[in-house]
Design a protein around this motif. Structure first.
Motif, mmCIF file in Angstrom:
data_model
loop_
_atom_site.group_PDB
_atom_site.id
_atom_site.type_symbol
_atom_site.label_atom_id
_atom_site.label_comp_id
_atom_site.label_asym_id
_atom_site.label_seq_id
_atom_site.Cartn_x
_atom_site.Cartn_y
_atom_site.Cartn_z
ATOM 1 N N ARG A 1 34.276 37.849 35.523
ATOM 2 C CA ARG A 1 33.558 37.772 34.252
ATOM 3 C C ARG A 1 34.443 38.290 33.126
ATOM 4 O O ARG A 1 34.944 39.407 33.175
ATOM 5 C CB ARG A 1 32.266 38.581 34.314
ATOM 6 C CG ARG A 1 31.480 38.529 33.018
ATOM 7 C CD ARG A 1 30.130 39.202 33.098
ATOM 8 N NE ARG A 1 30.191 40.448 33.837
ATOM 9 C CZ ARG A 1 29.131 41.023 34.393
ATOM 10 N NH1 ARG A 1 27.960 40.467 34.311
ATOM 11 N NH2 ARG A 1 29.266 42.162 35.035
ATOM 12 N N ASP A 2 34.638 37.459 32.106
ATOM 13 C CA ASP A 2 35.417 37.821 30.924
ATOM 14 C C ASP A 2 34.539 38.686 30.032
ATOM 15 O O ASP A 2 33.510 38.238 29.548
ATOM 16 C CB ASP A 2 35.854 36.548 30.192
ATOM 17 C CG ASP A 2 36.777 36.832 29.032
ATOM 18 O OD1 ASP A 2 36.873 37.997 28.604
ATOM 19 O OD2 ASP A 2 37.404 35.879 28.543
ATOM 20 N N THR A 3 34.944 39.946 29.810
ATOM 21 C CA THR A 3 34.129 40.849 29.006
ATOM 22 C C THR A 3 34.167 40.504 27.529
ATOM 23 O O THR A 3 33.252 40.846 26.795
ATOM 24 C CB THR A 3 34.574 42.310 29.199
ATOM 25 O OG1 THR A 3 35.960 42.427 28.878
ATOM 26 C CG2 THR A 3 34.334 42.763 30.620
ATOM 27 N N ALA A 4 35.208 39.804 27.071
ATOM 28 C CA ALA A 4 35.301 39.450 25.656
ATOM 29 C C ALA A 4 34.390 38.284 25.289
ATOM 30 O O ALA A 4 33.768 38.282 24.232
ATOM 31 C CB ALA A 4 36.749 39.108 25.298
ATOM 32 N N SER A 5 34.295 37.289 26.167
ATOM 33 C CA SER A 5 33.507 36.101 25.833
ATOM 34 C C SER A 5 32.255 35.946 26.677
ATOM 35 O O SER A 5 31.366 35.172 26.346
ATOM 36 C CB SER A 5 34.369 34.846 25.987
ATOM 37 O OG SER A 5 34.649 34.615 27.345
ATOM 38 N N ALA B 1 32.215 34.629 29.629
ATOM 39 C CA ALA B 1 32.396 33.494 30.533
ATOM 40 C C ALA B 1 32.553 34.001 31.967
ATOM 41 O O ALA B 1 33.110 35.075 32.207
ATOM 42 C CB ALA B 1 33.614 32.683 30.135
ATOM 43 N N ILE C 1 40.434 39.756 29.557
ATOM 44 C CA ILE C 1 40.826 38.528 28.875
ATOM 45 C C ILE C 1 41.027 37.427 29.909
ATOM 46 O O ILE C 1 41.472 37.684 31.016
ATOM 47 C CB ILE C 1 42.096 38.747 28.023
ATOM 48 C CG1 ILE C 1 42.282 37.642 27.041
ATOM 49 C CG2 ILE C 1 43.309 38.947 28.904
ATOM 50 C CD1 ILE C 1 43.217 37.998 25.904
ATOM 51 N N ALA D 1 39.121 31.786 28.505
ATOM 52 C CA ALA D 1 38.015 31.591 27.566
ATOM 53 C C ALA D 1 38.167 32.430 26.305
ATOM 54 O O ALA D 1 37.576 32.101 25.267
ATOM 55 C CB ALA D 1 36.695 31.934 28.241
ATOM 56 N N SER D 2 38.954 33.500 26.358
ATOM 57 C CA SER D 2 39.092 34.355 25.182
ATOM 58 C C SER D 2 40.537 34.590 24.737
ATOM 59 O O SER D 2 40.758 35.234 23.719
ATOM 60 C CB SER D 2 38.434 35.716 25.452
ATOM 61 O OG SER D 2 39.101 36.378 26.497
ATOM 62 N N HIS D 3 41.515 34.088 25.469
ATOM 63 C CA HIS D 3 42.912 34.301 25.115
ATOM 64 C C HIS D 3 43.271 33.471 23.887
ATOM 65 O O HIS D 3 42.946 32.293 23.814
ATOM 66 C CB HIS D 3 43.817 33.918 26.289
ATOM 67 C CG HIS D 3 45.215 34.393 26.112
ATOM 68 N ND1 HIS D 3 46.140 33.733 25.340
ATOM 69 C CD2 HIS D 3 45.837 35.487 26.598
ATOM 70 C CE1 HIS D 3 47.274 34.397 25.361
ATOM 71 N NE2 HIS D 3 47.115 35.462 26.123
ATOM 72 N N THR E 1 42.457 29.446 23.102
ATOM 73 C CA THR E 1 41.353 29.161 22.181
ATOM 74 C C THR E 1 41.839 28.671 20.828
ATOM 75 O O THR E 1 41.080 28.062 20.094
ATOM 76 C CB THR E 1 40.488 30.414 21.964
ATOM 77 O OG1 THR E 1 41.293 31.444 21.378
ATOM 78 C CG2 THR E 1 39.884 30.888 23.270
ATOM 79 N N ASN F 1 42.565 30.623 18.385
ATOM 80 C CA ASN F 1 42.200 31.632 17.393
ATOM 81 C C ASN F 1 43.165 32.796 17.486
ATOM 82 O O ASN F 1 42.940 33.733 18.229
ATOM 83 C CB ASN F 1 40.770 32.143 17.639
ATOM 84 C CG ASN F 1 39.763 31.045 17.529
ATOM 85 O OD1 ASN F 1 39.947 30.124 16.748
ATOM 86 N ND2 ASN F 1 38.704 31.133 18.296
#
Length: 88
Positions: A15-19, A21, A49, A52-54, A58, A60
């Motif tokens: 589980r990605d803690t930032a997003s 996902a 990371i 989904a959040s890198h 992304t 961004n």
């Protein structure tokens, strides 16, 4: 394979803690946390990371104010002169 010497290979969820996902895969990683996913209780591993959040994946990217940081450093500590290096 010899029995009893290899770690348990099982289905886990990353589980990605930032997003938020989640990725379901198989791994030998051990964890005490669990999650209910699709009617199953599976071990969960939290990662900071992932794709989904890198920023690379992304698109961004964050811009850091490095010039401001350098200026604040010089204001706090002044510019420290380095001794000349000997050549030869």
């Amino acid at each position: 394979m010899r029995h009893g010497i290899h770690p348990e290979y099982r289905t886990v969820v990353f589980r990605d803690t930032a997003s938020g996902a989640t990725y379901r895969t198989r791994s030998t990683v051990s964890t005490d946390q669990t999650i209910d996913l699709d009617g199953e209780t599976l071990p969960v591993v939290n990662v900071e990371i992932s794709a989904a959040s890198h920023p690379f994946w992304t698109g961004n990217q964050r811009v850091l104010d490095t010039a401001g940081r350098v200026e604040r450093f010089h204001q706090r500590y002044g510019s420290i002169a380095r001794p000349a290096r000997k050549q030869g």
